[in-house]
Design an enzyme around this catalytic site. Structure first.
Site, PDB file in Angstrom:
ATOM      1  N   CYS A   1       0.779  -1.219   0.000  1.00  0.00           N
ATOM      2  CA  CYS A   1       0.000   0.000   0.000  1.00  0.00           C
ATOM      3  C   CYS A   1       0.813   1.273   0.000  1.00  0.00           C
ATOM      4  O   CYS A   1       0.266   2.348  -0.158  1.00  0.00           O
ATOM      5  CB  CYS A   1      -0.914   0.027   1.208  1.00  0.00           C
ATOM      6  SG  CYS A   1      -2.035  -1.338   1.175  1.00  0.00           S
TER       7      CYS A   1
ATOM      8  N   HIS B   1      12.310   1.937   5.205  1.00  0.00           N
ATOM      9  CA  HIS B   1      12.091   0.522   4.994  1.00  0.00           C
ATOM     10  C   HIS B   1      12.563  -0.231   6.229  1.00  0.00           C
ATOM     11  O   HIS B   1      13.738  -0.208   6.560  1.00  0.00           O
ATOM     12  CB  HIS B   1      12.870   0.059   3.760  1.00  0.00           C
ATOM     13  CG  HIS B   1      12.296  -1.170   3.157  1.00  0.00           C
ATOM     14  ND1 HIS B   1      12.065  -2.303   3.906  1.00  0.00           N
ATOM     15  CD2 HIS B   1      11.886  -1.459   1.906  1.00  0.00           C
ATOM     16  CE1 HIS B   1      11.542  -3.237   3.124  1.00  0.00           C
ATOM     17  NE2 HIS B   1      11.411  -2.742   1.903  1.00  0.00           N
TER      18      HIS B   1
ATOM     19  N   HIS C   1      -2.667  20.142   5.769  1.00  0.00           N
ATOM     20  CA  HIS C   1      -3.520  19.000   5.424  1.00  0.00           C
ATOM     21  C   HIS C   1      -2.757  17.676   5.534  1.00  0.00           C
ATOM     22  O   HIS C   1      -1.582  17.612   5.203  1.00  0.00           O
ATOM     23  CB  HIS C   1      -4.058  19.160   4.001  1.00  0.00           C
ATOM     24  CG  HIS C   1      -4.649  20.509   3.754  1.00  0.00           C
ATOM     25  ND1 HIS C   1      -5.830  20.920   4.331  1.00  0.00           N
ATOM     26  CD2 HIS C   1      -4.205  21.560   3.033  1.00  0.00           C
ATOM     27  CE1 HIS C   1      -6.080  22.157   3.954  1.00  0.00           C
ATOM     28  NE2 HIS C   1      -5.117  22.573   3.168  1.00  0.00           N
TER      29      HIS C   1
ATOM     30  N   HIS D   1      -2.792   6.989   4.579  1.00  0.00           N
ATOM     31  CA  HIS D   1      -3.270   5.785   3.909  1.00  0.00           C
ATOM     32  C   HIS D   1      -4.401   5.140   4.706  1.00  0.00           C
ATOM     33  O   HIS D   1      -4.207   4.744   5.854  1.00  0.00           O
ATOM     34  CB  HIS D   1      -2.135   4.782   3.722  1.00  0.00           C
ATOM     35  CG  HIS D   1      -2.620   3.416   3.367  1.00  0.00           C
ATOM     36  ND1 HIS D   1      -3.431   3.207   2.277  1.00  0.00           N
ATOM     37  CD2 HIS D   1      -2.461   2.221   3.957  1.00  0.00           C
ATOM     38  CE1 HIS D   1      -3.731   1.921   2.222  1.00  0.00           C
ATOM     39  NE2 HIS D   1      -3.162   1.304   3.230  1.00  0.00           N
TER      40      HIS D   1
ATOM     41  N   ASN E   1     -10.638   0.284   1.850  1.00  0.00           N
ATOM     42  CA  ASN E   1      -9.182   0.216   1.690  1.00  0.00           C
ATOM     43  C   ASN E   1      -8.878   0.066   0.205  1.00  0.00           C
ATOM     44  O   ASN E   1      -8.976  -1.004  -0.355  1.00  0.00           O
ATOM     45  CB  ASN E   1      -8.644  -0.977   2.490  1.00  0.00           C
ATOM     46  CG  ASN E   1      -7.189  -1.261   2.175  1.00  0.00           C
ATOM     47  OD1 ASN E   1      -6.513  -0.468   1.524  1.00  0.00           O
ATOM     48  ND2 ASN E   1      -6.701  -2.410   2.626  1.00  0.00           N
TER      49      ASN E   1
HETATM   50  C1  LIG Z   1       1.090   1.741  -6.231  1.00  0.00           C
HETATM   51  O1  LIG Z   1       0.188   0.722  -5.899  1.00  0.00           O
HETATM   52  C2  LIG Z   1      -0.022   0.594  -4.535  1.00  0.00           C
HETATM   53  C3  LIG Z   1      -0.876  -0.614  -4.338  1.00  0.00           C
HETATM   54  O2  LIG Z   1      -2.033  -0.543  -5.087  1.00  0.00           O
HETATM   55  C4  LIG Z   1      -0.660   1.871  -4.046  1.00  0.00           C
HETATM   56  O3  LIG Z   1      -0.875   1.781  -2.659  1.00  0.00           O
HETATM   57  C5  LIG Z   1       0.244   3.038  -4.346  1.00  0.00           C
HETATM   58  O4  LIG Z   1      -0.369   4.236  -3.994  1.00  0.00           O
HETATM   59  C6  LIG Z   1       0.575   3.069  -5.788  1.00  0.00           C
HETATM   60  N1  LIG Z   1       1.539   4.092  -6.056  1.00  0.00           N
HETATM   61  C7  LIG Z   1       1.245   5.182  -6.741  1.00  0.00           C
HETATM   62  C8  LIG Z   1       2.339   6.151  -6.951  1.00  0.00           C
HETATM   63  O5  LIG Z   1       0.172   5.388  -7.201  1.00  0.00           O
HETATM   64  C1  LIG Z   2      -5.535  -3.005   2.292  1.00  0.00           C
HETATM   65  O1  LIG Z   2      -5.569  -3.653   1.040  1.00  0.00           O
HETATM   66  C2  LIG Z   2      -4.308  -4.114   0.579  1.00  0.00           C
HETATM   67  C3  LIG Z   2      -4.484  -4.669  -0.783  1.00  0.00           C
HETATM   68  O2  LIG Z   2      -5.430  -5.661  -0.825  1.00  0.00           O
HETATM   69  C4  LIG Z   2      -3.761  -5.144   1.562  1.00  0.00           C
HETATM   70  O3  LIG Z   2      -2.476  -5.544   1.144  1.00  0.00           O
HETATM   71  C5  LIG Z   2      -3.676  -4.514   2.928  1.00  0.00           C
HETATM   72  O4  LIG Z   2      -3.260  -5.488   3.848  1.00  0.00           O
HETATM   73  C6  LIG Z   2      -5.010  -3.953   3.348  1.00  0.00           C
HETATM   74  N1  LIG Z   2      -4.856  -3.265   4.605  1.00  0.00           N
HETATM   75  C7  LIG Z   2      -5.514  -3.638   5.697  1.00  0.00           C
HETATM   76  C8  LIG Z   2      -5.213  -2.898   6.944  1.00  0.00           C
HETATM   77  O5  LIG Z   2      -6.324  -4.527   5.683  1.00  0.00           O
END
Ligand SMILES: *[C@@H]1O[C@H](CO)[C@@H](O)[C@H](O)[C@H]1NC(C)=O
Ligand SMILES: *[C@@H]1O[C@H](CO)[C@@H](O)[C@H](O)[C@H]1NC(C)=O
Ligand SMILES: *[C@@H]1O[C@H](CO)[C@@H](O)[C@H](O)[C@H]1NC(C)=O
Ligand SMILES: CC(=O)N[C@H]1CO[C@H](CO)[C@@H](O)[C@@H]1O
Length: 476
Positions: free
Chosen positions: A202, A281, A366, A370, A403
């Protein structure tokens, strides 16, 4: 990061100038009229050459600004709407869940902070559900092309002008890649630099931004298209392992597309300028590494498992990164307070004194956090001491769209804009979390007042009905 290097590099021309003057003359001579009237040609020429050289070095090493021209978020079709009841009904139709997992899923949904209007892929809503590869491809195409079509309609840039393409989708990576699908659809140029980021979870959104920013430093006068999408069609879990059922219940459909530019002339028509990107990381730590994993359960059914330590790990990653971000963005008064408390604690052994948590509300107007789930948002709110007003875009995005993985931070920014909150000079902090475990930040500065009536966004028709209270709902 960018502005810091910029200011150091700005010093170079002055340094060179001083050295030039110092070398080429005894300083007082310059001020005697006599000397001024009798030019020493070699001296003047040397000075000129050095000046020109510095200018060249300065222009070559000066970091390019990164502007966000516009962005778009995909709003799926109404037929994909999935109330909690519909979700349970679909789960039931799988016929693979035990009575207990059904109860567990119901409980998760009740506590999730999700509303009744989130979207699921068509293939998962079908009864009986039997998602296949073609469904998954159709799903990503809908999102990617939906978001990109809207973006191209918003901006005055031809697809042929785009030099960098970054697509990011964590769970689904077909061949030919998603980036190839975009090149084919919009007939992008043949020397395009395309990247397909997979499996990074994510926070990939911010990672792709960071990658785009770095590429834009090297390739002058370019446009970068960054598309972010998640495709859960093939990764929905049908087993009965509780740790793997959680993310299944929260995942929903969504995606976004953004266009970045490093042309200085684009400043006047851009919305935001990218100020910092930060990546942390924590993968070297085993607990962090194992917090979000795609595994098979005891019955060999694949799913995504969330560990119990997820919230602790997320808090740690956030703390690590705000320690780095703080000094870059906080006003001096906050830095002094932080330092003062640290010294008091360390030097004077005042152990009872709590570490000072800097007030990030002074550094940003702002926040876009996530929206992985309610627990994630609650955790960040507590860590950063944010008010409900600051949390509103993130909470409402979770409520309305669920999500949606990495693209959630763009739906949140769109919400902030739709509420008419964004004024010229405002600073925005986007925080992404994801498997690995990673915590990534992007800091933007608004270049203009954003008029909510002009913006096309997924919120535009319904923004008046927000914010809503998010109660713990019973679901049947
Ligand atoms: C790339 O994909 C991930 C997973 O879907 C998403 O959380 C993330 O925001 C994406 N990155 C961009 C720059 O859009
Ligand atoms: C949100 O969705 C992403 C993609 O399916 C998953 O990897 C992630 O674990 C989810 N987050 C939560 C907190 O469930
Ligand atoms: C972004 O797109 C919207 C259309 O949705 C448009 O009204 C707005 O002017 C665009 N913003 C900029 C800075 O071009
Ligand atoms: C403690 C820690 O890991 N901080 C990191 C936060 O992000 C910045 C930018 O990438 C890193 O340089 C820091 O090391």
């Amino acid at each position: 990061m960018v502005s810091e290097t910029k200011s150091t590099i700005m010093l170079f021309p002055f340094l060179f100038l001083i050295i030039t003057v110092a070398i080429s003359s005894k300083l007082p001579d310059y001020f005697s009229l006599n000397d001024f009237l009798q030019f020493d040609p070699t001296r003047v020429i040397t000075a000129l050459i050095i000046l020109v050289l510095t200018a060249i070095v300065y222009l070559r090493t000066k970091p390019s600004p990164v502007y966000l021209l516009n962005f778009s978020c995909h709003k799926p079709d109404d037929s994909n709407k999935c109330s909690k009841q519909r979700f349970m009904h679909c789960s039931d139709s799988f016929r693979t869940f035990t009575e207990e997992s059904m109860r567990f899923q119901r409980k998760i949904l009740e506590k999730s902070g999700l509303g009744e209007d989130t979207y699921l892929p068509e293939a998962l809503l079908r009864i009986p559900a039997n998602p296949c590869m073609a469904d998954a491809i159709k799903e990503v195409e809908d999102i990617i092309f939906g978001a990109s079509d809207e973006l191209f309609a918003k901006i005055n840039v031809k697809p042929k002008d785009i030099g960098i393409l970054i697509v990011n989708c964590s769970l689904f990576s077909p061949t030919p890649s998603l980036s190839a699908m975009i090149v084919n659809r919009y007939k992008l140029r043949s020397n395009i630099m395309s990247y397909n980021i997979a499996g990074m979870g994510c926070s990939a959104g911010v990672i792709s931004l960071d990658l785009a920013q770095n590429l834009l430093q090297v390739h002058k006068n370019s446009y970068a298209l960054v598309v972010s999408v998640e495709c859960g069609t093939l990764s929905s879990y049908r087993g009965n392992e509780k740790s793997m059922l959680v993310s299944n219940c929260l995942f929903r459909l969504g995606g976004s597309a953004i266009l970045l530019s490093n042309k200085r002339s684009d400043k006047y028509r851009s919305k935001y300028e990218l100020i910092h990107t930060l990546r942390t990381h924590k993968g070297a730590d085993d607990k962090s590494f194992a917090s979000v994993t795609q595994i098979e359960d005891s019955e060999r059914i694949i799913g995504i498992s969330l560990s119990k330590e997820l919230m602790i790990v997320a808090g740690d990653a956030l703390k690590a990164n705000i320690t780095t971000l703080g000094p870059l963005v906080l006003p001096v008064s906050e830095k002094l307070l932080f330092l003062g408390t640290l010294i008091a604690r360390k030097l004077f052994m005042m152990k009872k004194l709590k570490p000072y948590i800097p007030d990030f509300k002074l550094a940003f107007e702002h926040f876009c956090i996530h929206a992985g789930g309610k627990a994630v948002l609650d955790g960040v709110q507590k860590n950063l001491v944010l008010t409900e007003w600051h949390m509103e875009p993130s909470r409402m995005t979770l409520y309305r769209f669920g999500n949606i993985s990495s693209s959630s931070i763009w739906y949140e920014l769109a919400y902030t804009e739709a509420k008419g909150r964004v004024k010229r000079g405002d600073r925005v902090w986007q925080i992404g979390f994801g498997s690995g475990f990673k915590c990534n930040s992007a800091v933007w500065k608004a270049l203009r007042n954003i008029n909510p009536d002009e913006e096309k966004s997924p919120w535009m028709d319904e923004i008046q009905s927000f914010p809503v209270d998010v109660p713990m709902e019973k679901c049947t």
